[in-house]
Design a protein around this motif. Structure first.
Motif, PDB file in Angstrom:
ATOM      1  N   GLU A 252     -17.782   7.251  -5.849  1.00  0.00           N
ATOM      2  CA  GLU A 252     -17.006   5.821  -5.699  1.00  0.00           C
ATOM      3  C   GLU A 252     -16.881   5.107  -4.812  1.00  0.00           C
ATOM      4  O   GLU A 252     -16.863   4.034  -4.244  1.00  0.00           O
ATOM      5  CB  GLU A 252     -15.403   6.556  -6.149  1.00  0.00           C
ATOM      6  N   ARG A 253     -17.257   5.975  -3.801  1.00  0.00           N
ATOM      7  CA  ARG A 253     -16.962   5.602  -2.016  1.00  0.00           C
ATOM      8  C   ARG A 253     -18.303   5.313  -1.955  1.00  0.00           C
ATOM      9  O   ARG A 253     -18.414   3.815  -1.539  1.00  0.00           O
ATOM     10  CB  ARG A 253     -16.626   6.331  -1.034  1.00  0.00           C
ATOM     11  N   VAL A 254     -19.567   5.348  -2.686  1.00  0.00           N
ATOM     12  CA  VAL A 254     -20.624   4.601  -2.373  1.00  0.00           C
ATOM     13  C   VAL A 254     -20.654   2.741  -3.005  1.00  0.00           C
ATOM     14  O   VAL A 254     -20.838   1.537  -2.361  1.00  0.00           O
ATOM     15  CB  VAL A 254     -21.588   4.843  -2.583  1.00  0.00           C
ATOM     16  N   GLN A 255     -19.964   2.720  -3.941  1.00  0.00           N
ATOM     17  CA  GLN A 255     -19.782   1.586  -4.490  1.00  0.00           C
ATOM     18  C   GLN A 255     -18.805   1.183  -3.575  1.00  0.00           C
ATOM     19  O   GLN A 255     -18.626  -0.219  -3.845  1.00  0.00           O
ATOM     20  CB  GLN A 255     -18.856   2.142  -6.312  1.00  0.00           C
ATOM     21  N   GLU A 256     -17.538   1.293  -3.286  1.00  0.00           N
ATOM     22  CA  GLU A 256     -16.978   0.728  -2.505  1.00  0.00           C
ATOM     23  C   GLU A 256     -17.932   0.049  -1.120  1.00  0.00           C
ATOM     24  O   GLU A 256     -17.660  -1.674  -1.151  1.00  0.00           O
ATOM     25  CB  GLU A 256     -15.808   0.918  -2.021  1.00  0.00           C
ATOM     26  N   LEU A 257     -18.617   0.735  -0.452  1.00  0.00           N
ATOM     27  CA  LEU A 257     -19.083   0.583   0.576  1.00  0.00           C
ATOM     28  C   LEU A 257     -20.006  -1.118   0.443  1.00  0.00           C
ATOM     29  O   LEU A 257     -20.456  -1.565   0.665  1.00  0.00           O
ATOM     30  CB  LEU A 257     -19.654   1.351   1.169  1.00  0.00           C
ATOM     31  N   ALA A 258     -20.107  -0.092  -1.039  1.00  0.00           N
ATOM     32  CA  ALA A 258     -21.813  -1.786  -1.358  1.00  0.00           C
ATOM     33  C   ALA A 258     -21.468  -2.872  -1.744  1.00  0.00           C
ATOM     34  O   ALA A 258     -21.768  -3.600  -2.516  1.00  0.00           O
ATOM     35  CB  ALA A 258     -22.392  -0.410  -2.909  1.00  0.00           C
ATOM     36  N   GLY A 259     -20.312  -2.851  -2.126  1.00  0.00           N
ATOM     37  CA  GLY A 259     -19.530  -4.391  -2.933  1.00  0.00           C
ATOM     38  C   GLY A 259     -19.300  -4.225  -4.561  1.00  0.00           C
ATOM     39  O   GLY A 259     -19.314  -5.201  -5.205  1.00  0.00           O
ATOM     40  N   HIS A 260     -20.453  -2.760  -5.279  1.00  0.00           N
ATOM     41  CA  HIS A 260     -20.376  -2.955  -6.361  1.00  0.00           C
ATOM     42  C   HIS A 260     -19.463  -3.523  -7.219  1.00  0.00           C
ATOM     43  O   HIS A 260     -18.216  -3.048  -7.030  1.00  0.00           O
ATOM     44  CB  HIS A 260     -21.137  -1.974  -7.232  1.00  0.00           C
ATOM     45  N   LYS A 261     -19.509  -4.348  -8.453  1.00  0.00           N
ATOM     46  CA  LYS A 261     -18.600  -4.452  -9.253  1.00  0.00           C
ATOM     47  C   LYS A 261     -18.304  -3.578 -10.768  1.00  0.00           C
ATOM     48  O   LYS A 261     -17.089  -2.578 -10.762  1.00  0.00           O
ATOM     49  CB  LYS A 261     -18.259  -5.357 -10.054  1.00  0.00           C
ATOM     50  N   TRP A 262     -19.613  -2.687 -11.142  1.00  0.00           N
ATOM     51  CA  TRP A 262     -19.043  -1.198 -11.637  1.00  0.00           C
ATOM     52  C   TRP A 262     -20.006  -0.060 -10.833  1.00  0.00           C
ATOM     53  O   TRP A 262     -20.998  -0.826 -10.590  1.00  0.00           O
ATOM     54  CB  TRP A 262     -20.163  -1.927 -13.339  1.00  0.00           C
ATOM     55  N   PRO A 263     -19.320   0.992 -11.572  1.00  0.00           N
ATOM     56  CA  PRO A 263     -20.293   2.567 -11.036  1.00  0.00           C
ATOM     57  C   PRO A 263     -21.303   2.612 -11.807  1.00  0.00           C
ATOM     58  O   PRO A 263     -22.373   2.911 -11.381  1.00  0.00           O
ATOM     59  CB  PRO A 263     -19.231   3.449 -11.487  1.00  0.00           C
ATOM     60  N   SER A 264     -22.137   1.284 -12.709  1.00  0.00           N
ATOM     61  CA  SER A 264     -22.892   1.838 -13.576  1.00  0.00           C
ATOM     62  C   SER A 264     -24.182   0.868 -12.692  1.00  0.00           C
ATOM     63  O   SER A 264     -25.956   1.750 -12.274  1.00  0.00           O
ATOM     64  CB  SER A 264     -23.101   1.356 -14.472  1.00  0.00           C
ATOM     65  N   THR A 265     -23.952  -0.240 -11.540  1.00  0.00           N
ATOM     66  CA  THR A 265     -24.790  -0.344 -10.902  1.00  0.00           C
ATOM     67  C   THR A 265     -24.832   0.545 -10.197  1.00  0.00           C
ATOM     68  O   THR A 265     -26.634   0.841  -8.932  1.00  0.00           O
ATOM     69  CB  THR A 265     -23.871  -1.505 -10.032  1.00  0.00           C
ATOM     70  N   THR A 266     -24.442   1.236  -8.551  1.00  0.00           N
ATOM     71  CA  THR A 266     -24.059   2.618  -7.909  1.00  0.00           C
ATOM     72  C   THR A 266     -25.426   3.305  -8.581  1.00  0.00           C
ATOM     73  O   THR A 266     -26.098   4.553  -7.801  1.00  0.00           O
ATOM     74  CB  THR A 266     -23.244   2.499  -7.923  1.00  0.00           C
ATOM     75  N   GLU A 267     -25.255   3.645  -9.698  1.00  0.00           N
ATOM     76  CA  GLU A 267     -25.728   5.505 -10.881  1.00  0.00           C
ATOM     77  C   GLU A 267     -27.081   5.218 -10.242  1.00  0.00           C
ATOM     78  O   GLU A 267     -27.962   6.067 -10.405  1.00  0.00           O
ATOM     79  CB  GLU A 267     -25.122   5.770 -12.024  1.00  0.00           C
ATOM     80  N   LYS A 268     -27.620   4.013 -10.708  1.00  0.00           N
ATOM     81  CA  LYS A 268     -28.694   3.415 -10.798  1.00  0.00           C
ATOM     82  C   LYS A 268     -30.156   3.763  -9.305  1.00  0.00           C
ATOM     83  O   LYS A 268     -31.193   3.995  -9.546  1.00  0.00           O
ATOM     84  CB  LYS A 268     -29.440   2.327 -10.526  1.00  0.00           C
ATOM     85  N   TYR A 269     -28.634   4.172  -8.259  1.00  0.00           N
ATOM     86  CA  TYR A 269     -29.940   4.856  -7.186  1.00  0.00           C
ATOM     87  C   TYR A 269     -29.747   6.297  -7.368  1.00  0.00           C
ATOM     88  O   TYR A 269     -29.848   6.445  -6.278  1.00  0.00           O
ATOM     89  CB  TYR A 269     -28.815   3.921  -5.652  1.00  0.00           C
ATOM     90  N   ILE A 270     -28.865   6.937  -7.800  1.00  0.00           N
ATOM     91  CA  ILE A 270     -29.122   8.437  -7.655  1.00  0.00           C
ATOM     92  C   ILE A 270     -30.578   8.998  -7.778  1.00  0.00           C
ATOM     93  O   ILE A 270     -30.871   8.644  -9.258  1.00  0.00           O
ATOM     94  CB  ILE A 270     -27.894   8.767  -8.417  1.00  0.00           C
ATOM     95  N   LYS A 271     -31.171   9.862  -7.155  1.00  0.00           N
ATOM     96  CA  LYS A 271     -32.248  10.293  -7.191  1.00  0.00           C
ATOM     97  C   LYS A 271     -32.475  11.075  -8.717  1.00  0.00           C
ATOM     98  O   LYS A 271     -31.155  12.136  -8.388  1.00  0.00           O
ATOM     99  CB  LYS A 271     -32.944  10.548  -6.237  1.00  0.00           C
ATOM    100  N   ALA A 272     -32.924  11.500  -9.051  1.00  0.00           N
ATOM    101  CA  ALA A 272     -32.488  13.329 -10.522  1.00  0.00           C
ATOM    102  C   ALA A 272     -33.108  13.808  -9.768  1.00  0.00           C
ATOM    103  O   ALA A 272     -34.545  14.453  -9.527  1.00  0.00           O
ATOM    104  CB  ALA A 272     -33.524  12.886 -11.336  1.00  0.00           C
ATOM    105  N   ASN A 273     -32.370  14.815  -9.806  1.00  0.00           N
ATOM    106  CA  ASN A 273     -32.573  16.612  -8.876  1.00  0.00           C
ATOM    107  C   ASN A 273     -31.595  17.179  -9.948  1.00  0.00           C
ATOM    108  O   ASN A 273     -30.514  16.825 -10.539  1.00  0.00           O
ATOM    109  CB  ASN A 273     -32.743  16.893  -7.558  1.00  0.00           C
ATOM    110  N   ALA A 274     -32.151  18.265  -9.641  1.00  0.00           N
ATOM    111  CA  ALA A 274     -31.352  19.573 -10.272  1.00  0.00           C
ATOM    112  C   ALA A 274     -29.574  19.294  -9.931  1.00  0.00           C
ATOM    113  O   ALA A 274     -28.909  19.339 -10.135  1.00  0.00           O
ATOM    114  CB  ALA A 274     -31.776  21.025  -9.278  1.00  0.00           C
ATOM    115  N   GLU A 275     -29.441  19.522  -8.086  1.00  0.00           N
ATOM    116  CA  GLU A 275     -28.008  18.891  -7.875  1.00  0.00           C
ATOM    117  C   GLU A 275     -27.171  18.029  -8.235  1.00  0.00           C
ATOM    118  O   GLU A 275     -25.932  18.027  -9.032  1.00  0.00           O
ATOM    119  CB  GLU A 275     -28.058  19.364  -6.277  1.00  0.00           C
ATOM    120  N   ASN A 276     -28.161  16.773  -8.037  1.00  0.00           N
ATOM    121  CA  ASN A 276     -26.741  15.554  -8.660  1.00  0.00           C
ATOM    122  C   ASN A 276     -27.112  16.151 -10.231  1.00  0.00           C
ATOM    123  O   ASN A 276     -25.841  15.058 -10.603  1.00  0.00           O
ATOM    124  CB  ASN A 276     -28.438  14.349  -8.907  1.00  0.00           C
TER     125      ASN A 276
END
Length: 287
Positions: A252-276
């Motif tokens: 949610e904070r990264v969404q604010e920092l990047a200025g993204h209007k939708w969280p789904s835009t930010t989520e595309k940058y999450i690397k797929a791993n066990a912790e995430n």
């Protein structure tokens, strides 16, 4: 059964993948007690539910991969004679995909500051520009719209105006940027400002920088990475990716920092791993 399927996963997957799959399978079984007898449509319905709660396509692909492994196991041990979702796939549109493996780490981005300029005053200006790319993740268009008044040295912030695709935001400047910005605004920029403009970033002839000018400044830096595409866009994408995956800043904070209007835009940058994967499951599918 957990130990048995855990052994199976460790034999057929890497340690990290096996751990993530096991977590996902255990959650799937707890929320779907009849999963052992599920048919194709049952899995489709479950993945529809996942899609409604989580837009990240990489995350959904990983969930389905774990579920497929579960049914692979049941077939292997003879508890099922069929695999209900072996041919079920999730389409991955290219325009929704972020190839995070092609982006730059935070350490690699810092190397961009090593370039020297043969024109007087441009070192300081370029360092200001590059710092806004690698620390605040601004777009080229946002850089061209910056005005001197948007920089608040007293509070250590910079104001980014809203655009059609991005929200407005006020971002903190790093300590290392403060002296750099003060020198540029108070000493360097007045020398460059031949046309008395309010724009922050000026070229060597005194005119405000345009998008093409910013790309031209980055062009010589491509020698630092010949295998990947270095430009303002990939720098911004790398910054967002590093905020999420290196610095572990909440989505949610990264969404604010990047200025993204939708969280789904930010989520595309999450690397797929066990912790995430655990974090996303706990957020959208709490026990």
């Amino acid at each position: 059964m957990t130990n048995t399927i855990e052994t199976y996963l460790k034999q057929t997957c890497s340690v990290q993948t096996a751990s993530g799959y096991l977590f996902t399978i255990n959650h799937f079984l707890k929320t779907n007690p009849k999963a052992k007898r599920y048919k194709y449509q049952d899995i489709v319905n479950y993945m529809d539910e996942v899609s409604q709660k989580q837009a990240n396509i990489q995350y959904r692909i990983r969930i389905l991969s774990a579920i497929k492994k579960y049914y692979d196991y049941l077939v292997m041990v003879g508890q099922r004679s069929d695999h209900p979702c072996k041919r079920l796939t999730i389409k991955k549109p290219n325009h929704h995909s972020v190839q995070v493996q092609d982006l730059f780490t935070g350490e690699e981005l810092l190397l961009l500051h090593t370039r020297e300029n043969r024109y007087q005053h441009l070192d300081t200006r370029n360092n200001v520009l590059l710092s806004l790319l690698i620390y605040q993740g601004l777009t080229s268009e946002e850089l061209t719209r910056l005005e001197v008044k948007d920089v608040d040295l007293d509070n250590g912030t910079i104001y980014i105006k809203a655009s059609t695709n991005l929200n407005r935001r006020t971002l903190e400047l790093k300590n290392k940027q403060m002296l750099m910005f003060a020198k540029y605004i108070n000493e360097v920029r007045p020398v460059l400002d031949k046309y008395k403009t309010n724009k922050l970033l000026l070229g060597k002839l005194g005119r405000p920088l345009q998008v093409d000018s910013i790309h031209a400044i980055i062009e010589p830096l491509k020698a630092l990475s010949t295998e990947r595409n270095l430009n303002p866009r990939t720098i911004r994408m790398s910054v967002i990716c590093n905020w999420l995956n290196e610095s572990k800043i909440p989505l949610e904070r990264v969404q604010e920092l990047a200025g993204h209007k939708w969280p789904s835009t930010t989520e595309k940058y999450i690397k797929a791993n066990a912790e995430n994967e655990r974090e996303l499951i706990n957020r959208y599918f709490p026990m």
